[in-house]
Design an enzyme around this catalytic site. Structure first.
Site, PDB file in Angstrom:
ATOM      1  N   SER A 538      86.840  11.784  19.546  1.00  0.00           N
ATOM      2  CA  SER A 538      87.305  11.384  18.356  1.00  0.00           C
ATOM      3  C   SER A 538      86.867  11.549  16.601  1.00  0.00           C
ATOM      4  O   SER A 538      86.179  12.372  16.412  1.00  0.00           O
ATOM      5  CB  SER A 538      88.414  10.060  18.718  1.00  0.00           C
ATOM      6  OG  SER A 538      89.285   9.764  17.837  1.00  0.00           O
ATOM      7  N   ASP A 623      98.120  15.051  21.501  1.00  0.00           N
ATOM      8  CA  ASP A 623      97.734  14.495  20.773  1.00  0.00           C
ATOM      9  C   ASP A 623      97.744  13.320  19.899  1.00  0.00           C
ATOM     10  O   ASP A 623      97.764  14.412  19.166  1.00  0.00           O
ATOM     11  CB  ASP A 623      95.763  14.592  21.024  1.00  0.00           C
ATOM     12  CG  ASP A 623      95.073  13.700  20.458  1.00  0.00           C
ATOM     13  OD1 ASP A 623      95.329  12.537  19.780  1.00  0.00           O
ATOM     14  OD2 ASP A 623      93.771  14.075  20.643  1.00  0.00           O
ATOM     15  N   HIS A 658      95.679  12.232  23.572  1.00  0.00           N
ATOM     16  CA  HIS A 658      94.257  11.941  22.885  1.00  0.00           C
ATOM     17  C   HIS A 658      93.382  10.982  24.110  1.00  0.00           C
ATOM     18  O   HIS A 658      92.152  11.087  24.160  1.00  0.00           O
ATOM     19  CB  HIS A 658      94.314  10.447  21.776  1.00  0.00           C
ATOM     20  CG  HIS A 658      93.334  10.096  20.741  1.00  0.00           C
ATOM     21  ND1 HIS A 658      92.499  10.646  20.418  1.00  0.00           N
ATOM     22  CD2 HIS A 658      92.859   8.952  20.966  1.00  0.00           C
ATOM     23  CE1 HIS A 658      91.774  10.513  19.905  1.00  0.00           C
ATOM     24  NE2 HIS A 658      91.679   9.968  20.049  1.00  0.00           N
TER      25      HIS A 658
END
Length: 686
Positions: A538, A623, A658
């Site tokens: 991330s 995501d 995610h």
């Protein structure tokens, strides 16, 4: 799209992006349409290529998967906690991927009542997550939320715990959190904007009414804020919170009168951050008011909550960051961080006691656990370290005796804590600042530069990666890897200023800290550039993209998970989920100073014709935090420009988002791929 020697080559469709009289040409902008068949074809081609290049490791991946799975206790039960007359437990059963939620009335010897079996609920879905469970005050109803796409858009439903019936009415596109008023028929929840996924509205739902008639009770109009709702531990108030990176605001309403109006606790003020807790006739406030950079604790009466009425309970200290508090009838427990280390401070309300729970380590994690009962004399907290499995501990605040309620079991018969060593070392960054590194390895290794080392960091949002135990990580340590966590600026490891010095126009400190830690690890012969690997996900994936543009020669391999790499384009697009709320972290590129600074480090914008390390990049098609097209575009541009013959692999999970796969063990297959990638580069295949 065409293939050259099976390497996927994305077609180029130049798109000019101009702002501040500066034009950027993005040849892969077209990849941002997941409805485009060519996009899906490209992602599938990349997956095929990854599978092809890693095919010789398939058996090894399966071996790693079974090895990691074999350390995890399949038949497992959480430590029970008591709430409003019931004991609540979470169970896992052998061969099943998902949790089972149960409860028992009054005593743990009572008959078990099934709340939710997520294995049954998940059977028709490739992804499943039970977001939240909220039990009505009279214990007869459970509001719950599920996500079956992995974009964190939860659907709320209500289950009758007496009859087992699940009511037909559904509330779509929520955050998944649900709060009951004390009347057992009114629910509050947060709705998300359908496009940006920002939680922007609080609604009130009445039992046995259609959700389309729900009443909007609050709209957060500021696009840099998110809103949420919860009930205080005292169960007296419903609280609506609004927060941005640098400011917060709360409203509260007596939970007995859900038809009433919410009162503002303290109106939002730029750079004033605060959180509230309630006990007796007072609120307790953690805030950074009056320059309390590391936060302090104050108290205010229910009737006068504005900041001029806040009275100090714990004053600000430059050396200790206050992270959390837990209130009991006779004690206040404070989670502090000093010199990077978490400590639990016990303070009696009568001022007769004030002390810290002792800890003997520099590479540990401790945290306040689930403590729903004000009246209890027991503090539940958690503890683990890089070499110590997780424990749930009950500490008696009166007698000072501890009970270990549960210690994580590491199955397989091979793990012994005494076989490993952990410590904290300090690297010096280029501006003279000392940066801590938590490190763990199997005893007996020689510091001669030949050891493979995986260096991890995150370094954004003030999020701190504490040194914690992982049974999965043993698969690297037992094969000779050293594991290092760099506590770089951008986290709050060394207090709030540590974060402030790693954001906005100081963001480059995050990247240079990581690089200087890498150089130190090489200098001290923990590893060498032929054996050093870096891992981040991330915002930590942004870190990976930055360091390989700045110093690619330091690393033999990179793992970049769901990486945020197209910083400028994303931050200029306010239709993308979460963008507007990010301005306080990265800056607003609509302002030229932030645009230029952002552009100077944005990984995608700074890819050059040069050699890059071996790389495995992973993402999820759905995501919602980092859109799949960022890593896809990045890999396409790297393929176009890089001058080396090192591996560059992109793996897209076509079903999830995610957080990756949803099953308890399914996610281990992703880890097995990542570990096999690293170990293969070290020519370790067993």
């Amino acid at each position: 799209m065409k293939k050259i020697n099976q390497i996927p080559i994305a077609k180029q469709i130049p798109k000019e992006l101009t702002i501040h009289n500066d034009a950027r040409i993005d040849n892969y902008y077209w990849l941002n349409n997941r409805e485009n068949k060519e996009v899906i074809d490209y992602l599938n081609a990349e997956n095929d290529y990854t599978n092809q290049l890693m095919s010789h490791t398939k058996d090894f991946q399966n071996h790693l998967f079974e090895e990691m799975k074999g350390r995890i206790k399949e038949e497992d039960t959480s430590v029970p906690y008591k709430l409003n007359g019931y004991w609540y437990l979470t169970k896992y059963e052998s061969g099943k991927d998902y949790p089972i939620y149960v409860r028992k009335k009054e005593t743990l010897k009572a008959k078990e009542e099934l709340l939710f079996d997520c294995n049954d609920m998940a059977k028709d879905h490739s992804y499943f997550n039970l977001g939240g469970i909220s039990i009505s005050p009279d214990n007869t109803l459970a509001a719950f939320s599920i996500d079956t796409v992995s974009r964190r858009q939860y659907t709320i439903q209500i289950k009758n715990l007496v009859t087992g019936e699940i009511y037909l009415d559904k509330i779509l596109n929520t955050t998944g959190s649900i709060t009951w008023a004390n009347d057992n028929k009114t629910l509050f929840y947060a709705m998300k904007d359908a496009v940006t996924l920002r939680s922007h509205k609080i609604f009130k739902h009445k039992l046995f009414t259609e959700s389309k008639t729900d009443v909007e009770v609050y709209h957060e109009a500021d696009e840099t804020f998110n809103t949420f709702v919860y009930k205080t531990k005292s169960r007296k108030y419903i609280v609506i919170g609004s927060s941005s990176t640098l400011s917060s605001e709360y409203r509260f309403l007596n939970a007995d009168t859900p038809e009433g109006d919410f009162n503002v606790f303290q109106e939002r003020t730029k750079d004033l951050e605060y959180n509230i807790a309630h006990y007796n006739d007072s609120f307790y406030i953690i805030s950074n008011i009056d320059g309390a950079t590391n936060f302090k604790v104050s108290k205010a009466s229910e009737n006068n909550t504005e900041k001029q009425h806040w009275k100090d309970v714990i004053q600000h200290r430059k050396t200790a960051l206050i992270e959390d508090i837990e209130i009991f009838k006779d004690y206040l427990v404070v989670n502090e961080r000093e010199n990077g280390l978490n400590r639990l401070r016990i303070m009696s309300w009568d001022n007769s006691e004030d002390y810290y729970l002792p800890v003997q380590s520099e590479t540990y994690t401790t945290y306040i656990g689930n403590n729903p009962d004000f009246e209890s004399d027991w503090l539940r907290y958690g503890y683990n370290s890089l070499i110590t499995p997780s424990s749930v501990i009950d500490y008696n605040l009166k007698t000072k005796l501890s009970e270990v309620k549960k210690e994580q079991e590491v199955l397989g018969g091979k793990f012994k804590k005494s076989n490993y060593e952990s410590k904290r070392i300090w690297a010096t960054s280029r501006d003279g600042v000392k940066v801590p590194i938590s490190i763990v390895y199997r005893k007996g290794i020689k510091l001669d530069g030949s050891n493979p080392l995986l260096q991890y960091a995150y370094g954004s949002y003030g999020s701190t990666t504490d040194p914690s135990f992982s049974s999965i990580r043993l698969s690297l340590l037992d094969r000779g890897f050293i594991y290092a966590i760099s506590h770089i600026r951008g986290s709050e490891y060394l207090g709030r200023e540590w974060y402030e010095n790693g954001k906005l126009l100081n963001k480059r400190n995050t990247f240079t800290d990581f690089i200087d830690c890498s150089k130190y690890l090489i200098q001290e012969k923990y590893t060498s550039n032929k054996h050093l690997y870096a891992y981040g996900g991330s915002a930590g994936g942004l870190l990976m993209g930055a360091i390989i543009n700045m110093n690619p020669e330091l690393y033999n391999g990179i793992l970049a998970a769901v990486p945020f790499v197209d910083v400028v384009t994303t931050m200029l697009d306010d239709t993308i989920p979460l963008t507007t709320g990010e301005y306080d972290e990265w800056g607003n590129p609509n302002e030229v100073a932030y645009y230029n600074y952002m552009k100077s480090y944005s990984p995608y914008d700074n890819v050059e014709a040069k050699s890059y390390p071996n790389m495995l990049v992973t993402t999820g098609l759905h995501d919602s935090q980092v859109q799949y097209w960022e890593p896809a575009k990045w890999v396409a541009k790297l393929r176009e420009l890089k001058t080396d013959t090192n591996r560059l692999l992109l793996h897209t999970d076509m079903d999830s988002g995610h957080g990756g796969a949803s099953g308890r063990f399914e996610s281990l297959k992703e880890v097995a791929l990542e570990y096999a990638f690293l170990l293969d580069l070290e020519e370790i295949n067993g």
